[in-house]
Design an enzyme around this catalytic site. Structure first.
Site, PDB file in Angstrom:
ATOM      1  N   SER A  99       0.823  -1.220   0.000  1.00 57.46           N
ATOM      2  CA  SER A  99       0.000   0.000   0.000  1.00 57.46           C
ATOM      3  C   SER A  99       0.852   1.263   0.000  1.00 57.46           C
ATOM      4  CB  SER A  99      -0.912   0.026   1.226  1.00 57.46           C
ATOM      5  OG  SER A  99      -1.820  -1.032   1.183  1.00 57.46           O
ATOM      6  N   THR A 154      -1.847   4.216   3.462  1.00 53.02           N
ATOM      7  CA  THR A 154      -2.602   4.956   2.438  1.00 53.02           C
ATOM      8  C   THR A 154      -2.847   6.416   2.813  1.00 53.02           C
ATOM      9  OG1 THR A 154      -3.573   2.876   1.717  1.00 53.02           O
ATOM     10  CG2 THR A 154      -4.646   4.894   0.950  1.00 53.02           C
TER      11      THR A 154
HETATM   12 ZN   LIG Z   1      -2.581  -5.186   2.465  1.00 46.95          ZN
END
Ligand SMILES: [Zn+2]
Length: 576
Positions: A99, A154
């Protein structure tokens, strides 16, 4: 006569259809204009939301929620590739991303290695600016929302810069310094260092700080539940809804956790007061976690919550104008498939009655002492009362169907049993490298039609708002560099001379038995067999590792023309 009437009717309806198409086409053309700009941008990221996660959730919604399709289906514009840059240290090609690397690509437009949070893939990494930071620099309001810890990868890539995504204490501190206006998510533990300051009981900061107090002092309203969040006033909000990740939808008790849609609406109502506009990133963070665990029903419920938030975003954009909405995933998680073992079907009714996440069920399974316990727990949460001996044994074993141990232990075995019964397939507990969908509305979305690299996603957002990410990168790079480093047994940080000589413009000469370094009218000679050098009466630790000389920040500072200090929390050299 009768026939003529019919023709007239057909003609009239044809006209109606044409004018309807005309309206749609006008809207489309309007948004597609090359110079068309938005004032606001709402980015929605479904973490681990690959194409099968969408299909499965749609099938479920059609069967059980009486929907024709998901809201996000109406706004499909293209696809994103997801791969990362190579990671020489872990010997990975980058074909399958994490991510952090994927987020760095779609937030800043730069490819990097797995684990990096908006820094480049270099021995002396450079920070790279995101669309959200560019919005901040342009005077716009900024907001980050996630069902994961708000310090998770994120959200982190939009407003912080660290070599390792695990450095969540630094990420929280950088949010404070960056003055991000709205932060809503889990992860209170990285904002407090003492349990007595933790509303949810857990403190994880390794320093002595209480960042919640610091946010308060900087004018932030603090919210810990739905009631507090929905009544916040003012221009800045810190909403911390859990110690770690926000509980899965299936595990939420009472009505204390605001939905992602409610969180988005709160963020919009706070930020739309800013006349320059705003940028918000919202993450459905636990779609990925359910994918890792192979928890089918949680994927669906987390997806449906995300879809509701997406619907609210496009509704706002369609009503208010001036707003682009773009959505994508960082990668697929779990290698989910629909249909398996040559069965041309999938049995959603197997998992539809499940009343808790497998995370919660797994905690009870882990404590089960007997086969009877296993049967009781499975029956309680799934309604399944006909577990076979093989299935009970499988769950007891903590293995997957191939006999190999699951890294999720009995939770993994339970999910393997559920998947087999549902004719749902998984390739493992990790990410996969397939392309993901791109969805959206408005000028930013118009630029993302067809196939894209995930770096295009950042650029489309910035271009639609007229934002300059390069300028932000340049400013950041004038203040920080992120070298690799060594730590000695006495906890002294040492830095690679060769790599930093280029950054700070000094000379290094490697001779047979020594290194000679020269810069800023300072000469330092380090013999190969010494562990300390003495300069002006002070002894400094040095180290040679794989033919590279490492020296402390004081010596780097004396060799460079700039004033350099080491920021231990964010693991970066600060240039003054
Ligand atoms: Zn993941």
């Amino acid at each position: 006569m009768k026939k003529r009437n019919n023709i007239l009717l057909v003609a009239v309806s044809f006209l109606i259809v044409l004018s309807a198409v005309g309206v749609v086409m006008y809207k489309g053309n309007d948004a597609a204009g090359a110079n068309e700009k938005s004032e606001n941008l709402i980015v929605l990221i479904g973490d681990g939301m690959g194409p099968p996660q969408i299909t499965l959730s749609r099938l479920y919604a059609q069967e059980y929620n009486d929907l024709d399709q998901l809201k996000i289906d109406d706004y499909l514009v293209g696809t994103n590739s997801t791969h990362a840059d190579n990671s020489p240290e872990s010997n990975e090609s980058g074909l399958v991303t994490d991510s952090a690397a994927s987020g760095t690509a779609f937030a800043t437009g730069n490819k990097t290695y797995n684990g990096a949070v908006s820094v480049t893939n270099e021995e002396v990494a450079k920070p790279v600016g995101s669309v959200l930071e560019a919005a901040k620099a342009a005077g716009k309001g900024t907001g980050l929302i996630s069902t994961a810890r708000i310090t998770h990868a994120t959200p982190a890539v939009y407003a912080s810069h660290v070599r390792s995504r695990d450095n969540e204490d630094a990420i929280a501190q950088q949010y404070l310094d960056a003055e991000i206006d709205v932060l809503i998510g889990g992860g209170e533990r990285h904002f407090v260092s003492s349990e007595k300051d933790a509303i949810f009981g857990e403190a994880a900061r390794e320093d002595e700080l209480n960042l919640v107090e610091d946010f308060k002092e900087n004018g932030y309203a603090i919210a810990h539940n739905k009631e507090e969040l929905l009544q916040v006033e003012g221009d800045r909000v810190l909403g911390l809804l859990a110690d770690t990740h926000v509980p899965y939808n299936l595990d939420r008790e009472g009505d204390t956790i605001p939905s992602l849609k409610e969180q988005l609406e709160t963020a919009i109502s706070v930020l739309e007061k800013n006349e320059e506009g705003f940028v918000i990133m919202l993450e459905g963070g636990r779609i990925d976690h359910a994918g890792h665990a192979n928890d089918i029903h949680s994927i669906v419920q987390e997806m449906l919550e995300f879809d509701e938030a997406f619907a609210a975003a496009v509704e706002y954009a369609e009503k208010e104008g001036d707003t682009s909405v773009i959505a994508t995933a960082d990668h697929e998680t779990g290698g989910l498939t629909i249909g398996r073992d040559n069965i041309y079907d999938a049995y959603l009714d197997v998992f539809e009655p499940v009343t808790a996440s497998s995370e919660k069920i797994g905690l009870e399974l882990a404590d089960a002492k007997s086969e009877a316990d296993i049967k009781d727990i499975v029956k309680e949460y799934t309604g399944i009362d006909d577990l076979s001996e093989d299935e009970v044994e499988l769950i007891m074993s903590g293995n997957l169907l191939d006999g190999e141990p699951s890294s999720y232990e009995r939770e993994g075995s339970f999910n393997a049993m559920m998947a087999k019964r549902s004719a749902i397939g998984w390739t493992g507990h990790g990410h996969t490298g397939v392309d993901v969908g791109v969805y959206g509305y408005g000028p930013a979305a118009e630029q993302l039609q067809g196939f894209n690299d995930n770096t295009d996603f950042a650029k489309a957002g910035a271009q639609a708002l007229g934002l300059d990410m390069d300028k932000v990168s340049k400013t950041l790079q004038e203040s920080y560099v992120y070298p690799k480093y060594l730590m000695t047994e006495s906890d002294t940080y040492l830095f690679p001379v060769d790599a930093l000589s280029e950054t700070f413009n000094f000379e290094v000469e490697k001779e047979q038995n020594s290194f000679t370094i020269n810069g800023n009218n300072v000469d330092i000679t380090v013999k190969n067999d010494v562990e300390k050098v003495e300069i002006d009466g002070t002894a400094y630790e040095v180290q040679i590792d794989q033919d590279q000389l490492y020296i402390p920040i004081e010596l780097i500072d004396s060799l460079a023309k700039e004033n350099l200090t080491w920021d231990e929390l964010s693991e970066r050299i600060v240039i003054e």
